[in-house]
Design a protein around this motif. Structure first.
Motif: not given
Length: 291
Positions: A193-209
């Motif tokens: 399980x992974x949880x990330x929180x922060x600015x939306x564009x940063x989270x979406x970039x993390x998910x893409x990477x």
């Protein structure tokens, strides 16, 4: 007659071939080396499992100044019968301008005939229409009212994987979270399980990477968006990005074949005001043992 997945994938390969001829230079079109062969193998034997969705990035130079814009493309298996997922991004655009650019792009793509290949059309639209967003970026950012400027949005993503073991994968997860200034955690083991929180564009970039090129058995189970007039840091549930490793529940003597103690994980979630996420992740209500 209904269009089949096989027919859609054949069209996707034709479009990729066309794009590769349009962008032949190294770095212009980034595509995982096994992406096309995976689709080709499926087309030769359509009885097998579906291949991963085609995903690639196209680097574009816009205008005489050659401003850099990247078009990110993710194709559902039934594209072009269903719309592709497209996202244009540039380091030279602030968040609001990038949002407006992608809203206009999505509107244009939705106006096209259903069933037609449209990535090439999207490329041309971005090259023809994105320059005004760059020209107005500085002016508009200076004119944003104080009320709008102070409104921020915290984005929190809850990601589930069948398992997370490999050291290089864990390193990629932690390096990316640190680079993007995201807080949260990574639960190693089975399940992962992974949880990330922060600015939306940063989270979406993390998910893409982390899921690029193709991480199987991973999904984003839940997303939370919380608006604040102050700093989003005040809304974070985690102070850093934690490495969670609980005791294995039932060691069967097989390498990597064990389940993490989900009771400890539930307790951890409740300590971080997130006990409700347990049911979203696993489909059952979490209950701690009574003392």
């Amino acid at each position: 007659m209904a269009v089949t997945v096989k027919e859609c994938l054949e069209l996707q390969l034709l479009e990729v071939e066309m794009l590769l001829s349009m962008f032949p230079k190294r770095g212009e079109l980034s595509l995982d080396e096994d992406a096309v062969p995976s689709v080709q193998r499926y087309l030769r034997n359509a009885d097998g499992a579906l291949p991963p969705q085609l995903e690639y990035r196209i680097a574009l130079d816009v205008g005489e100044a050659k401003v850099k814009v990247e078009l990110q493309v993710l194709l559902p298996h039934m594209y072009p019968q269903v719309a592709p997922q497209l996202f244009a991004r540039s380091d030279a655009l602030h968040r609001q301008q990038q949002l407006q650019l992608n809203t206009r792009l999505a509107s244009h793509i939705s106006s096209l005939n259903s069933g037609d290949l449209c990535v090439c059309e999207a490329v041309q639209w971005v090259k023809d229409n994105s320059l005004p967003f760059f020209e107005n970026s500085k002016t508009l950012s200076e004119c944003v009212s104080e009320e709008v400027r102070v409104k921020e949005m915290l984005h929190r993503m809850w990601i589930y994987s069948h398992h997370i073991y490999r050291q290089e994968l864990r390193k990629k997860i932690f390096d990316c979270a640190k680079k993007l200034n995201l807080t949260g955690f990574c639960l190693t083991g089975k399940p992962g399980v992974i949880c990330v929180e922060g600015p939306r564009e940063n989270c979406e970039e993390f998910w893409r990477v982390i899921r690029y090129p193709n991480w199987k058995h991973i999904s984003c189970k839940h997303v939370e968006n919380i608006e604040t007039e102050g700093s989003i840091d005040n809304l974070r549930l985690f102070h850093g990005f934690e490495d969670l490793q609980f005791e294995a529940h039932g060691d069967y003597g097989l390498r990597n074949d064990y389940h993490m103690d989900l009771g400890q994980f539930l307790e951890f979630l409740k300590q971080h005001q997130s006990g409700h996420i347990f049911q979203i992740l696993f489909g059952v209500e979490g209950k701690l043992p009574e003392n």
